[in-house]
Design a protein around this motif. Structure first.
Motif, PDB file in Angstrom:
ATOM      1  N   LEU A   1       0.853  -1.187   0.000  1.00 29.40           N
ATOM      2  CA  LEU A   1       0.000   0.000   0.000  1.00 29.40           C
ATOM      3  C   LEU A   1       0.887   1.234   0.000  1.00 29.40           C
ATOM      4  CD1 LEU A   1      -2.750   1.409   0.308  1.00 29.40           C
ATOM      5  CD2 LEU A   1      -2.541   1.098   2.787  1.00 29.40           C
TER       6      LEU A   1
ATOM      7  N   PHE B   1      -5.379  -2.634   7.963  1.00 31.64           N
ATOM      8  CA  PHE B   1      -5.382  -1.619   6.905  1.00 31.64           C
ATOM      9  C   PHE B   1      -5.757  -0.223   7.417  1.00 31.64           C
ATOM     10  CE2 PHE B   1      -6.342  -5.690   4.862  1.00 31.64           C
ATOM     11  CZ  PHE B   1      -5.288  -5.762   3.955  1.00 31.64           C
ATOM     12  N   TYR B   2      -6.949  -0.061   7.992  1.00 25.01           N
ATOM     13  CA  TYR B   2      -7.460   1.279   8.240  1.00 25.01           C
ATOM     14  C   TYR B   2      -6.695   2.017   9.329  1.00 25.01           C
ATOM     15  CZ  TYR B   2     -11.368  -0.789   5.654  1.00 25.01           C
ATOM     16  OH  TYR B   2     -12.135  -1.428   4.713  1.00 25.01           O
TER      17      TYR B   2
ATOM     18  N   TYR C   1       2.527  -5.806   2.635  1.00 24.46           N
ATOM     19  CA  TYR C   1       1.663  -6.887   3.101  1.00 24.46           C
ATOM     20  C   TYR C   1       2.030  -8.251   2.532  1.00 24.46           C
ATOM     21  CZ  TYR C   1      -1.304  -3.236   5.017  1.00 24.46           C
ATOM     22  OH  TYR C   1      -1.771  -2.176   5.746  1.00 24.46           O
TER      23      TYR C   1
ATOM     24  N   LYS D   1      -6.613  -7.326  -0.075  1.00 20.65           N
ATOM     25  CA  LYS D   1      -5.595  -6.274   0.003  1.00 20.65           C
ATOM     26  C   LYS D   1      -5.768  -5.239  -1.109  1.00 20.65           C
ATOM     27  CE  LYS D   1      -2.329  -9.392   2.259  1.00 20.65           C
ATOM     28  NZ  LYS D   1      -1.134 -10.261   2.101  1.00 20.65           N
TER      29      LYS D   1
ATOM     30  N   ARG E   1      -8.469  -2.769  -0.668  1.00 23.84           N
ATOM     31  CA  ARG E   1      -8.205  -1.730   0.330  1.00 23.84           C
ATOM     32  C   ARG E   1      -7.008  -0.867  -0.052  1.00 23.84           C
ATOM     33  NH1 ARG E   1     -11.058  -5.684   1.793  1.00 23.84           N
ATOM     34  NH2 ARG E   1     -12.851  -5.278   3.152  1.00 23.84           N
TER      35      ARG E   1
ATOM     36  N   CYS F   1      -4.166  -1.614  -1.984  1.00 17.74           N
ATOM     37  CA  CYS F   1      -2.834  -2.146  -2.271  1.00 17.74           C
ATOM     38  C   CYS F   1      -2.640  -2.368  -3.773  1.00 17.74           C
ATOM     39  CB  CYS F   1      -2.620  -3.476  -1.551  1.00 17.74           C
ATOM     40  SG  CYS F   1      -2.466  -3.344   0.244  1.00 17.74           S
TER      41      CYS F   1
END
Length: 379
Positions: free
Chosen positions: A190, A318-319, A335, A343, A346, A348
């Protein structure tokens, strides 16, 4: 190889390892290698190229003599990843169908693939290390020496598994040396846009952005709080959650002492732990280690017996890490492999990781060629 260059196969790691790994990934650090010791079963070696006595290039590998995982293989297990049906890898439906049907000539029995050499750090990535890590001539000399070393010892195959795009010079050398490339996995990272968490959310597709806000709202309504703490060792609740998580995905209970020891080693020197709690009870966690300005997600866990834990994975992995990374000056979160759809959904980016395989036993060659021809990754 030039007379000025000397090849050495060092059991374990040479004294120069910290210097060789200085510009490498987190997977080459002493912390990671200590935590992952024994993860790839077999004799580990560092293959070193020296000039005037100084180590200038190195690759890490393991002679794998067998894999003990009842009913399943491992992602460093050549018959499993090349001709088996590895659930861990994102193979396309067509590739899985081809493997179910099998090659025209039956693949050699599983035991005939061992022993083989896997050149890979135990973070499921292959990285040349040292000042000549991108020097094609030096890489060619080292790859040739490793291949000769393996052949002299009667190994069945040599495989360089999961080199990322940044190691492109190695891939070109392997191709020129007759190794066969097979697409095997995705690695996810990310890269945070803008200057804050709202910029991260804004960069997600509209539907996914709405889902992220909904997931966070549902956690709040369930009384779940996510908090961050710097830790130097895991708590017992983290160990218990990890054991339950591993049992679910591996089909058998893990060795609790080994799990606790691995988590302790990962936390040694400091780590960032994101805890999702309700009324003081741990429902989920994400553990991150910083290296060279990148946060690496090194362990996750969730309480599968609690309905309230449902969205804690997304919040702790993630968040909340994304929210905290901005003020910390971090813009990259790594990740690795697995769960690539979750992933990429979100934010990535998924990059392809190949395996480069050279059969030293001619009986394996048709199966490797067939695997390369029929294997593709799910889009």
């Amino acid at each position: 190889m030039s007379p000025a260059r000397v090849f050495e196969a060092v059991p374990g790691r040479p004294p120069e390892w910290p210097a060789l790994a200085a510009d490498g990934p987190m997977f080459a650090t002493e912390r990671w290698l200590t935590a992952m010791r024994g993860r790839v079963p077999g004799a580990a070696y560092t293959f070193v190229l020296r000039e005037a006595g100084a180590a200038v290039l190195a690759l890490y590998g393991t002679v794998v003599t067998g894999v003990d995982r009842p009913g399943r293989g491992e992602v460093f297990d050549l018959p499993y990843v090349l001709v088996g049906d590895p659930a861990e890898l994102p193979l396309s439906a067509a590739a899985r169908a081809a493997r179910a049907a099998g090659p025209p000539l039956p693949a050699p029995p599983r035991e005939d693939w061992f022993p083989h050499l896997v050149v890979m750090l135990p973070g499921y990535e292959c990285h040349p290390l040292g000042p000549l890590a991108r020097d094609r001539e030096a890489l060619d000399a080292l790859v040739g020496a490793i291949t000769d070393w393996a052949r002299e010892r009667g190994l069945r195959a040599v495989a360089f598994l999961y080199p990322p795009p940044g190691t492109a010079p190695l891939g070109r050398v392997l191709s020129a040396r007759g190794f066969t490339g097979v697409p095997l996995a995705y690695s996810c990272e990310l890269r945070l846009p803008g200057g804050g968490f709202e910029d991260y959310l804004a960069a997600l597709p509209r539907k996914r952005r709405g889902e992220a806000r909904r997931e966070l709202r549902l956690l709040r309504e369930a009384g779940v709080e996510v908090r961050a703490e710097r830790v130097s060792e895991p708590g017992t609740d983290v160990v218990e959650l990890k054991c339950g998580h591993s049992a679910k995905y591996n089909g058998r209970p893990p060795d609790r002492a080994k799990t606790a020891g691995r988590l302790r080693d990962l936390c040694a020197g400091g780590a960032l732990l994101l805890r999702a709690e309700r009324a003081g009870d741990l429902l989920g966690y994400g553990l991150f280690v910083e290296h060279a300005g990148v946060w690496y997600c090194v362990s996750t866990g969730m309480d599968y017996s609690s309905a309230a834990a449902r969205h804690t994975y997304f919040a702790t992995v993630f968040y909340e890490p994304a929210r905290l990374a901005y003020p910390a000056g971090v813009r990259r979160l790594h990740y690795g492999q697995g769960s690539w759809r979750a992933k990429t959904a979100r934010g990535c980016e998924a990059v392809e990781l190949p395996g480069w395989v050279l059969p030293l036993d001619p009986a394996l060659e048709p199966a490797v060629t067939w695997s390369a021809r029929t294997t593709a990754l799910s889009p």
